[in-house]
Design an enzyme around this catalytic site. Structure first.
Site, PDB file in Angstrom:
ATOM      1  N   PRO A   2       0.820  -1.206   0.000  1.00 36.21           N
ATOM      2  CG  PRO A   2      -0.018  -1.045   2.167  1.00 36.21           C
ATOM      3  CD  PRO A   2       0.666  -1.986   1.228  1.00 36.21           C
ATOM      4  CD  GLU A   3       3.992   2.344  -3.635  1.00 30.93           C
ATOM      5  OE1 GLU A   3       4.093   3.393  -4.316  1.00 30.93           O
ATOM      6  OE2 GLU A   3       4.554   1.273  -3.952  1.00 30.93           O
ATOM      7  CE  LYS A  60       5.123   4.372   0.944  1.00 30.68           C
ATOM      8  NZ  LYS A  60       6.178   3.386   0.729  1.00 30.68           N
ATOM      9  CE1 TYR A 107      -3.398 -14.306   7.879  1.00 36.66           C
ATOM     10  CE2 TYR A 107      -5.406 -14.224   6.559  1.00 36.66           C
ATOM     11  CZ  TYR A 107      -4.226 -14.856   6.913  1.00 36.66           C
ATOM     12  OH  TYR A 107      -3.877 -16.039   6.310  1.00 36.66           O
ATOM     13  NE  ARG A 126       4.577 -10.569   3.404  1.00 33.61           N
ATOM     14  CZ  ARG A 126       5.588 -10.333   2.572  1.00 33.61           C
ATOM     15  NH1 ARG A 126       5.442  -9.488   1.587  1.00 33.61           N
ATOM     16  NH2 ARG A 126       6.740 -10.947   2.731  1.00 33.61           N
ATOM     17  CE  LYS A 167      17.677  16.892  -1.307  1.00 32.41           C
ATOM     18  NZ  LYS A 167      18.046  16.843   0.124  1.00 32.41           N
ATOM     19  CG  ASN A 186       9.573  -0.556  -5.724  1.00 40.13           C
ATOM     20  OD1 ASN A 186      10.446   0.193  -6.136  1.00 40.13           O
ATOM     21  ND2 ASN A 186       9.585  -1.854  -5.951  1.00 40.13           N
TER      22      ASN A 186
END
Length: 403
Positions: A2-3, A60, A107, A126, A167, A186
């Site tokens: 999840p983002e 997030k 869960y 998880r 940067k 990602n």
């Protein structure tokens, strides 16, 4: 994983269905790894009788404001998800709980029933999520350490240009840094860079003005389009690289163009070499490396022991490898462990993740198998060579004694 889009979709679902309602029942899982810093009994007691006033998100992370503190906060980790009974909330791979499963799910880490009978649950298959009870979630880590939210606090084009020009790290690594900009993980980073036609390893400071403009536009558009469909990935535009990120190398394509996979910022990274090219000095260095590789291959240079070499050459080679290889292998193994840990732990810096993706798992497994095969072949050759050397030495001693 999840983002920003997935967590924002969860926040909106709570906002639309749960505000102004009183908590009449609360069940907290007996899981100290996920339930952070508070006992199960204290957590449940702090929720009962409270009314949900608002739902907030940064990066997030999501938290609920009740009519009095403390407030529950959720760091989604790799598979955290919000489910509201009877309400369609976006499901995503690795987090999805089947509709046929028991309710609340096995869960579930936090389950709440409201005074109108509505029920919702925060699940984590998880166990990398973190659920906390805090007086002011935004004022303490991890939320207090986050950079500007990519949706709520977007940089202007000039601000992005000024910031990136200082940067000197890979642009994807920077986008994954949650202290720089929060919410991009990602898959969002890969999509943004693909749409902007920027190579993920390109140094942020070396981007052109056109690159900056395209990047600024892509960040806004990818987040906007993903939220327009409630972060339902099946409805993402067909020309997004997202749909092929989980395919195996050599079988991944977007718009007929091949997708390659590399590691950037410790994360498996999908990009299209035909469209996302390195520029400037980085392009020259990459070209030089490729030329050297081709030259080295043509000269027959490799790390294997040449079994046809003389006894003296073999002996020197074996001695050299005995001194060198174990340390090298140890470093590579350590780096692999760090990479895997980085992919697993979804923390405030997030230059871990997710990738957290099934594609990451397959790609890493392929690399492990290749490394294992090469290592076994080399070890086998070294062992054979060592035996030859020992046999030669023994034969020489026997001849001397015979004389």
């Amino acid at each position: 994983m999840p983002e920003l889009p997935e967590v924002e979709a969860a926040r909106r679902a709570i906002e639309e269905n749960c505000l102004g309602k009183k908590i009449t029942k609360a069940l907290i899982a007996d899981d100290p790894k996920v339930i952070d810093g508070v006992s199960r009994a204290d957590f449940e007691a702090s929720l009962l009788g409270k009314t949900i006033v608002s739902a907030h998100r940064k990066g997030k992370n999501l938290w609920l404001r009740l009519d009095s503190p403390p407030f529950p906060s959720f760091q989604f980790g790799m598979a955290g998800a919000i489910y509201i009974k009877g309400v369609a909330v976006t499901k995503y791979k690795r987090s999805a709980v089947k509709d046929t499963d028991e309710w609340p799910s096995k869960y579930s880490k936090l389950f709440v029933e409201l005074d109108d009978g509505l029920e919702f649950s925060f699940t984590d298959k998880r166990r990398f999520a973190r659920v906390r009870l805090l007086k002011d979630p935004a004022s303490v880590p991890p939320i207090s350490e986050l950079g500007p939210d990519a949706l709520l606090e977007p940089m202007t084009g000039d601000e992005l240009f000024e910031s990136l020009s200082k940067k000197k790290i890979a642009i994807k690594t920077l986008l994954l840094d949650q202290s720089y900009i929060s919410g991009i993980g990602n898959w969002v980073a890969d999509e943004v860079l693909y749409q902007a036609r920027i190579h993920p390893e390109q140094s942020a400071a070396s981007l052109s003005k056109e690159n900056y403009g395209n990047l600024h536009k892509s960040i806004k558009e990818v987040i906007k389009k993903s939220l327009e469909v409630g972060a339902d990935s099946s409805q993402f535009p067909s020309n997004w690289i997202f749909h092929s990120r989980e395919k195996k190398p050599g079988k991944a394509f977007v718009d007929g163009r091949k997708i390659d996979f590399i590691t950037v910022g410790s994360r498996t990274t999908a990009y299209v070499p035909e469209l996302q090219k390195l520029s400037g000095q980085q392009a020259a260095r990459a070209g030089s490396k490729q030329a050297n590789k081709r030259k080295g291959h043509g000269d027959g240079v490799n790390d294997d022991v040449n079994e046809a070499a003389s006894d003296e050459e073999v002996n020197l080679s074996v001695q050299s490898k005995k001194g060198r290889k174990p340390r090298g292998q140890g470093k590579r193994a350590s780096a692999k462990r760090k990479s895997m840990e980085s992919d697993d732990e979804d923390n405030a810096n997030d230059s871990e993740d997710d990738d957290d993706d099934d594609n990451d798992d397959r790609h890493d497994e392929d690399q492990k198998n290749k490394t294992r095969k090469v290592t076994n072949n080399k070890q086998s050759k070294v062992e054979k060579t060592s035996k030859k050397t020992v046999q030669t030495s023994q034969n020489s001693k026997k001849k001397k004694k015979a004389k």
